[in-house]
Scaffold this motif. Structure first.
Motif, short mmCIF file in Angstrom:
data_model
loop_
_atom_site.label_atom_id
_atom_site.label_comp_id
_atom_site.label_asym_id
_atom_site.label_seq_id
_atom_site.Cartn_x
_atom_site.Cartn_y
_atom_site.Cartn_z
N TRP A 101 0.81 -1.22 0.00
CA TRP A 101 0.00 0.00 0.00
C TRP A 101 0.84 1.27 0.00
CZ3 TRP A 101 -4.85 0.46 -1.30
CH2 TRP A 101 -5.65 -0.69 -1.31
N TRP A 102 2.10 1.17 0.36
CA TRP A 102 2.92 2.38 0.33
C TRP A 102 3.05 2.89 -1.10
CZ3 TRP A 102 7.41 3.03 -2.30
CH2 TRP A 102 8.15 1.89 -2.64
N TRP A 103 2.97 2.00 -2.11
CA TRP A 103 2.99 2.44 -3.51
C TRP A 103 1.80 3.35 -3.79
CZ3 TRP A 103 6.79 2.16 -6.85
CH2 TRP A 103 7.74 1.15 -6.75
N PHE A 104 0.65 2.95 -3.32
CA PHE A 104 -0.57 3.73 -3.54
C PHE A 104 -0.44 5.10 -2.89
CE2 PHE A 104 -4.92 5.09 -2.75
CZ PHE A 104 -5.53 4.79 -3.95
N ILE A 105 0.00 5.10 -1.64
CA ILE A 105 0.12 6.37 -0.90
C ILE A 105 1.18 7.27 -1.54
CG2 ILE A 105 0.82 7.35 1.32
CD1 ILE A 105 -0.41 4.72 2.56
N ALA A 106 2.31 6.69 -1.89
CA ALA A 106 3.43 7.48 -2.44
C ALA A 106 3.11 8.06 -3.81
CB ALA A 106 4.69 6.63 -2.50
N LEU A 107 2.33 7.34 -4.61
CA LEU A 107 2.09 7.76 -6.00
C LEU A 107 0.72 8.38 -6.24
CD1 LEU A 107 3.77 4.75 -7.83
CD2 LEU A 107 4.70 7.05 -7.46
N PHE A 108 -0.08 8.50 -5.20
CA PHE A 108 -1.46 8.98 -5.38
C PHE A 108 -1.53 10.35 -6.04
CE2 PHE A 108 -5.47 10.89 -3.92
CZ PHE A 108 -6.35 9.94 -4.43
N LEU A 109 -0.63 11.24 -5.72
CA LEU A 109 -0.65 12.59 -6.30
C LEU A 109 0.24 12.72 -7.54
CD1 LEU A 109 -0.64 14.74 -3.04
CD2 LEU A 109 -2.59 14.15 -4.50
N ALA A 110 0.90 11.66 -7.94
CA ALA A 110 1.81 11.70 -9.10
C ALA A 110 1.14 12.19 -10.39
CB ALA A 110 2.47 10.34 -9.32
N PRO A 111 -0.13 11.84 -10.67
CA PRO A 111 -0.73 12.33 -11.92
C PRO A 111 -0.77 13.87 -12.04
CG PRO A 111 -2.01 10.51 -11.07
CD PRO A 111 -1.00 10.87 -10.01
N ASP A 112 -0.66 14.57 -10.92
CA ASP A 112 -0.68 16.03 -10.97
C ASP A 112 0.59 16.62 -11.56
OD1 ASP A 112 -3.26 16.37 -10.12
OD2 ASP A 112 -2.73 16.56 -8.00
N ILE A 113 1.61 15.80 -11.74
CA ILE A 113 2.82 16.26 -12.44
C ILE A 113 2.45 16.70 -13.86
CG2 ILE A 113 5.05 15.51 -13.38
CD1 ILE A 113 5.34 13.76 -10.87
N SER A 114 1.36 16.15 -14.38
CA SER A 114 0.92 16.51 -15.73
C SER A 114 0.60 18.00 -15.86
CB SER A 114 -0.30 15.68 -16.13
OG SER A 114 -1.40 15.97 -15.28
N MET A 115 0.37 18.67 -14.75
CA MET A 115 0.09 20.11 -14.79
C MET A 115 1.29 20.93 -15.24
SD MET A 115 -2.51 20.94 -11.67
CE MET A 115 -1.64 20.11 -10.37
N LEU A 116 2.46 20.31 -15.27
CA LEU A 116 3.64 21.02 -15.76
C LEU A 116 3.47 21.44 -17.22
CD1 LEU A 116 6.54 18.97 -14.13
CD2 LEU A 116 5.78 21.29 -13.56
N GLY A 117 2.58 20.79 -17.94
CA GLY A 117 2.30 21.19 -19.32
C GLY A 117 1.82 22.62 -19.42
N TYR A 118 1.24 23.13 -18.34
CA TYR A 118 0.77 24.52 -18.33
C TYR A 118 1.92 25.51 -18.36
CZ TYR A 118 -4.11 23.29 -17.91
OH TYR A 118 -5.36 22.81 -18.17
#
Length: 119
Positions: A27-44
């Motif tokens: 479960w630490w994978w889930f917790i550690a990577l839960f916000l990772a998709p927000d890196i996509s905001m760097l496209g802005y």
């Protein structure tokens, strides 16, 4: 209607958590990577159109489901994990009112306008 949508997205979040549980990964994978998709905001940082494209790519339920199912078919738990986290994160964002973005502005989403100026 907003309450009904939030309940639906909460059910999606639970479904994503259940899907992750099927991977057998820690479960630490889930917790550690839960916000990772927000890196996509760097496209802005490039422009609104690029930002919206990458944000939507990483926050679209369909993409998350395809990635998860590819992991199931190919017996790749890490691919399943990625799909489950993308799905769960997207559902969580929808609960908070953050929808898929239109290319004109970060604040313009399919769920309506977001931000301080809209209140």
């Amino acid at each position: 209607m907003k309450t009904q949508l939030k309940l639906e997205y909460a059910a999606f979040l639970l479904l994503g958590i259940f899907a992750f549980a099927q991977t057998g990964l820690s479960w630490w994978w889930f917790i550690a990577l839960f916000l990772a998709p927000d890196i996509s905001m760097l496209g802005y940082t490039i422009n609104n159109k690029t930002g919206a494209f990458f944000y939507n790519l990483f926050h679209h339920f369909g993409n998350a489901v395809i990635i998860y199912l590819a992991g199931v078919v190919l017996s790749l738990p890490y691919l399943q994990m990625i799909g489950a986290i993308l799905f769960s994160h997207s559902a969580f964002d929808r609960i908070l009112g953050y929808g898929l973005k239109y290319p004109d502005s970060f604040q313009n989403t399919h769920l309506g306008k977001i931000g301080k100026k809209t209140r």
